[in-house]
Design a protein around this motif. Structure first.
Motif, PDB file in Angstrom:
ATOM      1  N   ARG A 140      20.294   3.381   9.530  1.00 38.56           N
ATOM      2  CA  ARG A 140      18.946   2.779   9.477  1.00 38.56           C
ATOM      3  C   ARG A 140      17.897   3.777   9.973  1.00 38.56           C
ATOM      4  N   GLU A 144      13.929   1.330  13.891  1.00 35.79           N
ATOM      5  CA  GLU A 144      14.286  -0.033  13.459  1.00 35.79           C
ATOM      6  C   GLU A 144      15.033  -0.737  14.586  1.00 35.79           C
ATOM      7  N   LYS A 145      14.677  -2.003  14.796  1.00 38.24           N
ATOM      8  CA  LYS A 145      15.168  -2.728  15.980  1.00 38.24           C
ATOM      9  C   LYS A 145      16.706  -2.784  16.060  1.00 38.24           C
ATOM     10  N   ASP A 146      17.343  -3.011  14.932  1.00 38.05           N
ATOM     11  CA  ASP A 146      18.798  -3.172  14.957  1.00 38.05           C
ATOM     12  C   ASP A 146      19.554  -1.906  14.601  1.00 38.05           C
ATOM     13  N   ARG A 147      18.888  -0.772  14.748  1.00 42.44           N
ATOM     14  CA  ARG A 147      19.599   0.488  14.492  1.00 42.44           C
ATOM     15  C   ARG A 147      20.753   0.624  15.491  1.00 42.44           C
ATOM     16  N   ASN A 198      22.371  -2.077  19.602  1.00 42.41           N
ATOM     17  CA  ASN A 198      21.274  -1.104  19.564  1.00 42.41           C
ATOM     18  C   ASN A 198      21.189  -0.350  20.902  1.00 42.41           C
TER      19      ASN A 198
END
Ligand SMILES: NC(=O)c1ccc[n+]([C@@H]2O[C@H](COP(=O)([O-])OP(=O)(O)OC[C@H]3O[C@@H](n4cnc5c(N)ncnc54)[C@H](OP(=O)(O)O)[C@@H]3O)[C@@H](O)[C@H]2O)c1
Length: 243
Positions: A140, A144-147, A198
């Motif tokens: 990602r 990005e938050k959920d990387r 994350n």
């Protein structure tokens, strides 16, 4: 960058494919020789090579084979490597499921300390704490938050920094665990192993472990033994239990 990969299984071939797509030049090997790898390497866009060829003229060499097979690699394989070559270890020790008990490894209980003793060269530990199935998914973009964040350890700070850049190129954040003596934090049985979390969550969990292996060893190794037993009998249940 010229990258050599020893091991063309789930992790080795996935990394080979991703690095080729990013424009790197990759050669890869397995235990059976280049003829057996020609088709897979061709599909990936990599070169099938012998284990001796795969370590020549590379900036990064990735060792991605079962722990028990590390001792089978040629003894002087890394002897003449220039100092700036980075050797990555993706390995995990599964004494019950795959590797058998390796007494010399169990002395310290720190998998990559044993690997670097066997190879005769310092290693950077990374890609050991993400499932092949997750690694196969696209990475990602930064921010990005959920990387997903990956733990990285190794004694050479400069080498760790180059690996952080490679990890970022692949679409993951890095978390700097520190020296290889601290790499127990990313071993199986620990709270960051294969969780697809994350950077914030990973940092929180690593902080909660503290810094003393002697204090955490029984807990992490005990969990790993329990996990191996469940993986052997009911892998989906083990996966479901991961928090
Ligand atoms: N699978 C995962 O989800 C995962 C995740 C993180 C870390 N890891 C760890 O990463 C390592 C590799 O895992 P994997 O799942 O990719 O293993 P794998 O699918 O079983 O593949 C192992 C590869 O290593 C090669 N190999 C074995 N001995 C060798 C030798 N002496 N010289 C050259 N190549 C040799 C095998 O060759 P052949 O093809 O000729 O048999 C095969 O290509 C293991 O330590 C594993 O615990 C795995």
């Amino acid at each position: 960058m010229n990258i050599g990969i020893i091991g063309s299984g789930q992790i080795g071939s996935c990394l080979a494919s991703k690095f080729v797509k990013l424009g790197h030049s990759v050669s890869m090997t397995n235990s059976r020789g280049p003829a057996s790898l020609k088709q897979l390497a061709g599909e990936i866009g990599a070169e099938a090579a012998t284990v001796e060829e795969v370590v020549k003229n590379k900036k990064v060499i990735i060792v991605s084979i079962p722990q028990k097979n590390v001792a089978d690699l040629p003894k002087d394989l890394f002897k003449d490597l220039p100092d700036d070559v980075i050797v990555i270890d993706t390995g995990n020790y599964y004494p019950a499921l795959r590797d058998g008990i390796i007494p010399a490894l169990e002395q310290s209980g720190i998998d990559s300390l044993w690997v670097q003793e066997q190879l005769g060269i310092p290693v950077i530990k990374v890609f050991n704490s993400i499932f092949a199935t997750s690694l196969k998914e696209p990475g990602r973009p930064k921010g990005e938050k959920d990387r997903i964040a990956l733990a990285v350890s190794g004694d050479d700070i400069k080498a760790r920094e180059i690996v952080f850049d490679l990890v970022d190129e692949l679409g993951y954040d890095s978390f700097d665990i520190g020296t290889i003596a601290q790499s127990w934090k990313q071993q199986p049985g620990g709270s960051i192993f294969c969780r697809d979390i994350n950077l914030d969550e990973l940092k929180k969990r690593v902080d909660a472990m503290g810094s003393e292996w002697s204090e955490m060893r029984d807990k992490i190794v005990g969990q790993h033994h329990a996990d191996e037993a469940l993986m052997a009998t009911d892998f989906p249940a083990w996966l479901k239990n991961l928090k």
